[in-house]
Design a protein around this motif. Structure first.
Motif, short mmCIF file in Angstrom:
data_model
loop_
_atom_site.label_atom_id
_atom_site.label_comp_id
_atom_site.label_asym_id
_atom_site.label_seq_id
_atom_site.Cartn_x
_atom_site.Cartn_y
_atom_site.Cartn_z
N VAL A 6 0.85 -1.18 0.00
CA VAL A 6 0.00 0.00 0.00
C VAL A 6 0.89 1.24 0.00
N THR A 7 0.56 2.18 -0.87
CA THR A 7 1.30 3.43 -0.91
C THR A 7 0.36 4.58 -1.23
N ARG A 8 0.80 5.74 -0.98
CA ARG A 8 0.02 6.95 -1.28
C ARG A 8 0.63 7.61 -2.51
N HIS A 9 -0.17 8.40 -3.19
CA HIS A 9 0.35 9.12 -4.35
C HIS A 9 1.39 10.15 -3.92
N GLY A 10 2.20 10.58 -4.87
CA GLY A 10 3.19 11.63 -4.59
C GLY A 10 2.50 12.96 -4.38
N LYS A 11 3.27 13.94 -4.00
CA LYS A 11 2.71 15.27 -3.71
C LYS A 11 2.09 15.88 -4.96
N ALA A 12 0.89 16.37 -4.82
CA ALA A 12 0.15 16.95 -5.95
C ALA A 12 0.38 18.45 -6.04
N ILE A 13 0.13 19.00 -7.22
CA ILE A 13 0.29 20.42 -7.46
C ILE A 13 -0.53 21.24 -6.47
N CYS A 14 -1.77 20.80 -6.22
CA CYS A 14 -2.62 21.58 -5.31
C CYS A 14 -2.04 21.62 -3.90
N ASN A 15 -1.35 20.56 -3.47
CA ASN A 15 -0.73 20.55 -2.15
C ASN A 15 0.35 21.63 -2.06
N GLU A 16 1.11 21.79 -3.13
CA GLU A 16 2.18 22.79 -3.12
C GLU A 16 1.63 24.20 -3.16
N ASN A 17 0.41 24.34 -3.65
CA ASN A 17 -0.23 25.65 -3.69
C ASN A 17 -1.04 25.93 -2.43
N GLY A 18 -0.91 25.05 -1.43
CA GLY A 18 -1.57 25.24 -0.16
C GLY A 18 -3.04 24.84 -0.14
N LEU A 19 -3.47 24.11 -1.18
CA LEU A 19 -4.86 23.66 -1.23
C LEU A 19 -4.94 22.20 -0.79
N ALA A 20 -6.02 21.84 -0.16
CA ALA A 20 -6.25 20.45 0.21
C ALA A 20 -6.64 19.68 -1.05
N ALA A 21 -6.07 18.51 -1.22
CA ALA A 21 -6.44 17.67 -2.37
C ALA A 21 -7.87 17.21 -2.18
N SER A 22 -8.64 17.37 -3.22
CA SER A 22 -10.04 16.97 -3.13
C SER A 22 -10.30 15.82 -4.10
N VAL A 23 -11.51 15.37 -4.11
CA VAL A 23 -11.89 14.31 -5.03
C VAL A 23 -11.81 14.81 -6.47
N SER A 24 -12.04 16.09 -6.66
CA SER A 24 -12.05 16.66 -8.00
C SER A 24 -10.63 16.90 -8.52
N GLU A 25 -10.40 16.55 -9.76
CA GLU A 25 -9.12 16.84 -10.40
C GLU A 25 -9.09 18.27 -10.93
N LYS A 26 -10.25 18.89 -10.99
CA LYS A 26 -10.39 20.20 -11.61
C LYS A 26 -9.40 21.22 -11.04
N HIS A 27 -9.24 21.23 -9.72
CA HIS A 27 -8.40 22.23 -9.09
C HIS A 27 -7.06 21.66 -8.60
N CYS A 28 -6.91 20.37 -8.67
CA CYS A 28 -5.72 19.78 -8.08
C CYS A 28 -4.64 19.49 -9.13
N GLY A 29 -5.01 18.97 -10.26
CA GLY A 29 -4.01 18.64 -11.26
C GLY A 29 -3.25 17.39 -10.88
N GLY A 30 -2.15 17.17 -11.53
CA GLY A 30 -1.34 15.98 -11.32
C GLY A 30 -0.26 16.19 -10.27
N LEU A 31 0.81 15.45 -10.42
CA LEU A 31 1.91 15.52 -9.48
C LEU A 31 2.75 16.77 -9.70
#
Length: 70
Positions: A6-31
């Motif tokens: 079991v592993t988790r995904h790498g850090k997402a673009i939205c995380n680096e922008n200070g946003l919480a990753a949501s179910v939607s890809e619309k605001h989060c983007g990829g890695l």
């Protein structure tokens, strides 16, 4: 016997922008660049085993984390 890896995904673009990753890809983007590096660092661990099944979330960031292995 069933073994799970079991592993988790790498850090997402939205995380680096200070946003919480949501179910939607619309605001989060990829890695983010860090997330891509984390995915590359995961590869040696993934290659230690053979897998009958890989289950992942449909999120782009999850797929991108496994991409070096696929």
């Amino acid at each position: 016997m069933i073994k799970l890896f079991v592993t988790r995904h790498g850090k997402a673009i939205c995380n680096e922008n200070g946003l919480a990753a949501s179910v939607s890809e619309k605001h989060c983007g990829g890695l983010s660049e860090l997330g891509k590096k984390q995915a590359e660092e995961l590869l040696p661990e993934l290659l230690k085993n053979e897998y009958d099944v890989i289950i992942t979330s449909p999120m782009i960031r999850a797929y991108q984390t496994l991409w070096p292995y696929l």
